[in-house]
Design a protein around this motif. Structure first.
Motif, short mmCIF file in Angstrom:
data_model
loop_
_atom_site.label_atom_id
_atom_site.label_comp_id
_atom_site.label_asym_id
_atom_site.label_seq_id
_atom_site.Cartn_x
_atom_site.Cartn_y
_atom_site.Cartn_z
N ASN A 389 0.46 -0.97 0.03
CA ASN A 389 -0.34 0.10 0.19
C ASN A 389 0.99 1.12 -0.26
OD1 ASN A 389 -2.05 -1.24 0.25
ND2 ASN A 389 -2.37 -1.38 2.20
N SER A 390 1.63 0.95 0.78
CA SER A 390 2.76 1.98 0.74
C SER A 390 3.37 2.73 -0.59
CB SER A 390 3.49 2.34 1.57
OG SER A 390 3.53 1.81 2.76
N ALA A 403 5.48 15.57 -5.66
CA ALA A 403 6.50 15.22 -5.41
C ALA A 403 7.42 14.81 -3.90
CB ALA A 403 7.83 15.74 -6.56
N GLU A 404 7.43 16.12 -3.51
CA GLU A 404 7.40 16.06 -2.04
C GLU A 404 6.78 15.62 -0.79
OE1 GLU A 404 7.40 19.67 1.77
OE2 GLU A 404 6.50 20.66 -0.17
N SER A 405 6.06 15.29 -0.61
CA SER A 405 5.13 13.97 -0.41
C SER A 405 5.38 13.08 -0.47
CB SER A 405 3.88 14.43 -0.82
OG SER A 405 3.23 15.24 -0.05
N ALA A 406 5.81 12.99 -1.61
CA ALA A 406 6.21 10.94 -2.35
C ALA A 406 7.75 11.09 -1.68
CB ALA A 406 6.20 11.25 -3.87
N ALA A 407 8.34 12.49 -1.67
CA ALA A 407 9.98 12.24 -1.12
C ALA A 407 9.80 11.58 0.68
CB ALA A 407 11.00 13.44 -1.75
N ASP A 439 7.50 6.91 13.71
CA ASP A 439 7.87 7.26 12.08
C ASP A 439 6.74 6.13 11.60
OD1 ASP A 439 10.27 8.02 12.93
OD2 ASP A 439 11.90 6.70 12.35
N TYR A 440 6.40 4.98 11.82
CA TYR A 440 5.17 4.10 11.67
C TYR A 440 4.42 4.72 11.38
CZ TYR A 440 2.17 0.40 11.02
OH TYR A 440 0.89 -0.20 9.98
N GLN A 444 1.68 6.14 8.08
CA GLN A 444 0.46 5.57 8.59
C GLN A 444 -0.89 6.66 7.66
OE1 GLN A 444 0.00 2.65 7.72
NE2 GLN A 444 -0.87 1.09 8.74
N CYS A 445 -0.25 7.94 9.07
CA CYS A 445 -0.42 9.56 8.04
C CYS A 445 -0.58 10.16 6.66
CB CYS A 445 -0.42 10.12 9.47
SG CYS A 445 -1.13 9.73 11.42
N ILE A 446 0.41 9.64 6.39
CA ILE A 446 0.46 10.40 5.33
C ILE A 446 -0.25 9.20 4.17
CG2 ILE A 446 1.91 10.45 3.50
CD1 ILE A 446 4.05 10.75 4.95
N ARG A 447 -0.49 7.52 4.72
CA ARG A 447 -1.27 7.32 3.84
C ARG A 447 -3.43 7.26 3.64
NH1 ARG A 447 -0.87 2.25 5.74
NH2 ARG A 447 -1.89 1.22 3.40
#
Length: 580
Positions: A389-390, A403-407, A439-440, A444-447
Motif C-alpha cells: 500500500n505504501s 513530489a514533496e510528499s512522495a519524497a 516513524d510508523y 500511516q498518517c500520510i497513507r
C-alpha cells in the motif's frame, strides 16, 4: 574429589553402637543413683513430716486465731452501745452529745488497734450523721476518699470473706441495714512477716496465702507467677483438708507442698520447698554425692565423644555438603571411610549431586535454546504488510505531481525498513524503539491522507541505559490503524505517552475510535491472559508473549477502555524487582 568405599564390613550399625555404649557407661550411674535416692527419700519424708508440717501448721493456726480475734473485735465494735446510739439518734442529738459519742467511738477504735499489730486502720461509717470515724483519718464528713473506697468494695457481690483494693486488705461488716459500716484494714507487711516466719523453716522455702479463685493474695516469693503455678497444682480436695502435704513437679523441679486452712479469711496457707533443700540433712552421703557427680561427668564426656565420633562428625560433613549444594556448588562429593549407614547416605548424596548437575545442565541448555528460538520465531512473524500500500501511495503521489510528499514518504519508509531488517542484537535502546513507532505513525498518517493524526509525549525521565526487544511498540500502533479506524473515521487521533517509575517502564497507546466494544475488550484480555502454544502468535499476542518470556510476570500488555472513547493498551516492562 573421588568417592572411596571401604571394603571392610562392620558387624555393628551406628545406632547399635551408641545404645550399647550408653547402657554400659550409664548402668553404674543408674545403680548408684537408685540406692542414693532410696536412702535420701526415707530421711526426707521423716524430716518433712516431723518438722515442716508441724511448724507450718502451728503458724497457720496462730494466724487463723489472730484473724478470728480481729473479726470478733470488729463485731463487738458494731454492737457498741455508743455507736448504736449514734446511728439511731444521730439526727436528733445535740452537737455536744454527738461529739461526745464520736469521741467514745474513737476511743474504742484506738483500743481495738492496740489489741493487734495486724490492724493498720479501724473505722466506721455512720449514715445517720454522714461521717466516717477512723484511727487514720479521724472524723470526716462524707463523701470522702476513705468512704468512697469502702463503698466501692462493699458493692462486690457475692460478699467475700475479705476485700482487696490493690495491695490493701480490708475486713468490712455492716449493721442496721447498712446504717453502720465497720471497716478494718489489715497490715500487709505484718501478714508478710508472719509468712516469712514460716518460710524461715528452710532456706529455699516459700509461703503463700491464697485460693483457687483469687490466686496468690500474698507470697514471700519474688516470682508471683511461680506461686500461682504451685497453687494451681493443688487439687480442690486437698485444699479442703485442714493440714496435708504432698509432692508435685513444677517446671522440672520437685517441690514438697504443705497446705493449711485459714478459715477466718477463707484462704489456704501453703508452704512449698525445693526437694533439694529437704535432702540437706543427708550430709553423711556427701562423699557419695561427689563420687556420683564425678562419675556422671565421666559418663557425659565418654558418651559425648562417642556420639561425636560416630554420629556428629558424619552428619556435620553431610550438612556442609548440603549447604554447598544450596550454594549451587554441584562439584561436591563426600568420601566414606566406613561401611555403615552413613556410607549409604554419602553414596546416595554423591549420586544425587551428579544426577542433579547433569539434569540442570541439560535443562538449562534446552531452556536457553528454546527461548532463543521462540524470540527469533516471534520476531520473524512480524509482517510489514502495508509495504504494498505504501508503494501504491508513492505511485499515486508521483502521478499527481506531489513530489514533496512522495519524497517524504519514501524517506520515512526507508528509515522504517532499515530498522526492522537490521541484523545484530535483538535489543535496542528504548528511545530508538519509541522513535521507530513514531516513524510508523507518520507513514500511516500520510497513507490515510491525513484524516488520522497522532499526538505523543517526548521520552523523558527514562534512563538511556534501558534496552528493550525490537518491534514491541509498532504492533500496538498497527492494531489501531487496522481495527480502530476501519469505519472511515475522519478525525481519528492516536495518543502515545511514556512513564517510568519504581523500576517499571510504561508505554500507553490510546485512540478515539468508536468500533471497540466492552465485550471485545474482555475477549482481548482473555486472549492476553491465556498461555497456549497453539494460539496465533501475531499482533498484540506476539508482543505480549515476547515481553512475558523475557521479563516474567508483571510484564506484558494490558487493555482497557480509553478516556478518549476507544481502546487503551498499556505496555509494561518490569525493569528491576520492586521491594515490598
Amino acid at each position: 574429589m573421588k568417592l572411596r568405599i571401604a571394603r571392610k564390613k562392620s558387624k555393628w550399625f551406628v545406632y547399635q553402637k551408641v545404645i550399647a555404649i550408653f547402657i554400659l557407661l550409664l548402668l553404674p550411674l543408674i545403680t548408684m543413683n537408685i540406692w542414693f535416692n532410696y536412702k535420701g527419700m526415707s530421711i526426707s519424708k521423716n524430716a518433712i513430716l516431723s518438722s515442716s508440717l508441724a511448724g507450718a501448721t502451728f503458724y497457720s493456726k496462730q494466724l487463723d486465731k489472730e484473724m478470728y480475734f480481729i473479726r470478733n473485735l470488729q463485731l463487738q465494735l458494731l454492737n457498741d452501745k455508743d455507736l448504736q446510739k449514734l446511728s439511731f439518734r444521730g439526727s436528733m442529738l445535740e452537737n455536744y452529745e454527738e461529739v461526745e459519742l464520736i469521741e467514745q467511738v474513737r476511743d474504742r477504735q484506738m483500743a481495738l488497734t492496740a489489741f493487734s499489730d495486724y490492724i493498720v486502720n479501724a473505722g466506721v461509717y455512720v449514715e445517720a450523721v454522714g461521717k466516717t470515724i477512723s484511727t487514720m483519718s479521724g472524723v470526716s464528713n462524707t463523701p470522702n476518699p476513705e468512704m468512697s473506697l469502702v463503698a466501692s468494695l462493699v458493692s462486690v457481690k457475692p460478699k467475700p470473706s475479705f476485700y482487696q483494693s490493690g495491695e490493701r486488705i480490708f475486713l468490712i461488716e455492716s449493721e442496721n441495714n447498712d446504717g453502720i459500716w465497720s471497716y478494718i484494714e489489715i497490715s500487709r507487711p505484718k501478714l508478710l512477716e508472719a509468712l516469712e516466719q514460716i518460710a524461715n523453716l528452710y532456706q529455699e522455702s516459700e509461703v503463700l496465702l491464697g485460693s483457687k479463685e483469687l490466686g496468690a493474695v500474698l507470697t514471700t516469693s519474688r516470682e508471683v507467677q511461680e506461686s500461682n503455678t504451685i497453687l494451681g497444682q493443688i487439687s480442690e480436695q486437698s485444699l479442703q483438708e485442714q493440714s496435708t502435704s504432698e509432692m508435685k513437679k513444677v517446671h522440672g523441679v520437685n517441690y514438697f507442698i504443705i497446705h493449711n486452712d485459714v478459715s477466718a479469711l477463707n484462704l489456704s496457707l501453703i508452704m512449698y520447698v525445693n526437694q533439694n533443700e529437704i535432702t540437706r540433712p543427708l550430709n553423711q552421703y556427701t562423699t557419695w554425692s561427689y563420687l556420683l557427680f564425678i562419675i556422671a561427668i565421666v559418663v557425659m564426656v565418654l558418651y559425648a565423644f562417642s556420639v561425636n565420633l560416630m554420629i556428629h562428625r558424619p552428619l556435620s560433613r553431610l550438612v556442609k555438603a548440603f549447604r554447598m549444594l544450596e550454594a549451587d556448588n554441584l562439584n561436591i562429593m563426600i568420601e566414606s571411610r566406613t561401611n555403615d549407614e552413613f556410607h549409604y547416605v554419602f553414596s546416595s548424596f554423591n549420586n544425587m549431586a551428579l544426577k542433579l548437575k547433569n539434569s540442570i545442565r541439560e535443562n538449562y541448555e534446552q531452556k536457553i535454546a528454546l527461548q532463543h528460538s521462540q524470540l527469533k520465531q516471534l520476531q520473524s512473524q512480524i509482517n510489514p504488510h502495508f509495504l504494498y500500500n505504501s508503494f501504491f501511495n508513492i505511485y499515486m503521489m508521483c502521478k499527481v505531481g506531489d513530489a514533496e510528499s512522495a519524497a517524504e514518504l519514501s524517506q520515512k519508509l526507508g528509515t522504517y525498513y532499515q530498522y526492522i531488517t537490521r541484523s545484530g542484537s535483538d535489543e535496542v535502546p528504548f528511545y530508538k524503539e519509541y522513535q521507530h513507532a513514531l516513524d510508523y505513525c507518520e507513514i500511516q498518517c500520510i497513507r490515510f491522507s491525513n484524516r488520522i493524526t497522532f499526538e505523543y509525549s517526548d521520552v523523558k525521565d527514562i534512563p538511556p541505559s534501558i534496552s528493550v526487544p525490537r518491534l514491541i511498540i509498532q504492533p500496538i500502533v498497527e492494531n489501531v490503524f487496522e481495527h480502530a479506524f476501519e469505519d472511515g473515521t475522519m478525525e481519528g487521533v492516536i495518543y502515545m505517552g511514556t512513564e517510568y517509575a519504581d523500576g517499571r517502564l510504561r508505554v500507553t497507546v490510546e485512540d478515539n475510535g468508536k468500533l471497540v466494544t466492552g465485550s471485545m475488550i474482555e475477549q482481548m484480555r482473555d486472549k492476553l491472559a491465556t498461555e497456549s502454544k497453539y494460539m496465533e502468535k501475531t499482533g498484540l499476542i506476539n508482543v505480549n508473549n515476547r515481553l512475558q518470556l523475557k521479563y516474567g510476570n508483571g510484564s506484558g500488555l494490558f487493555v482497557s477502555r480509553s478516556a478518549y472513547g476507544g481502546l487503551r493498551v498499556d505496555l509494561i516492562i518490569v525493569v528491576e524487582e520492586e521491594e515490598d
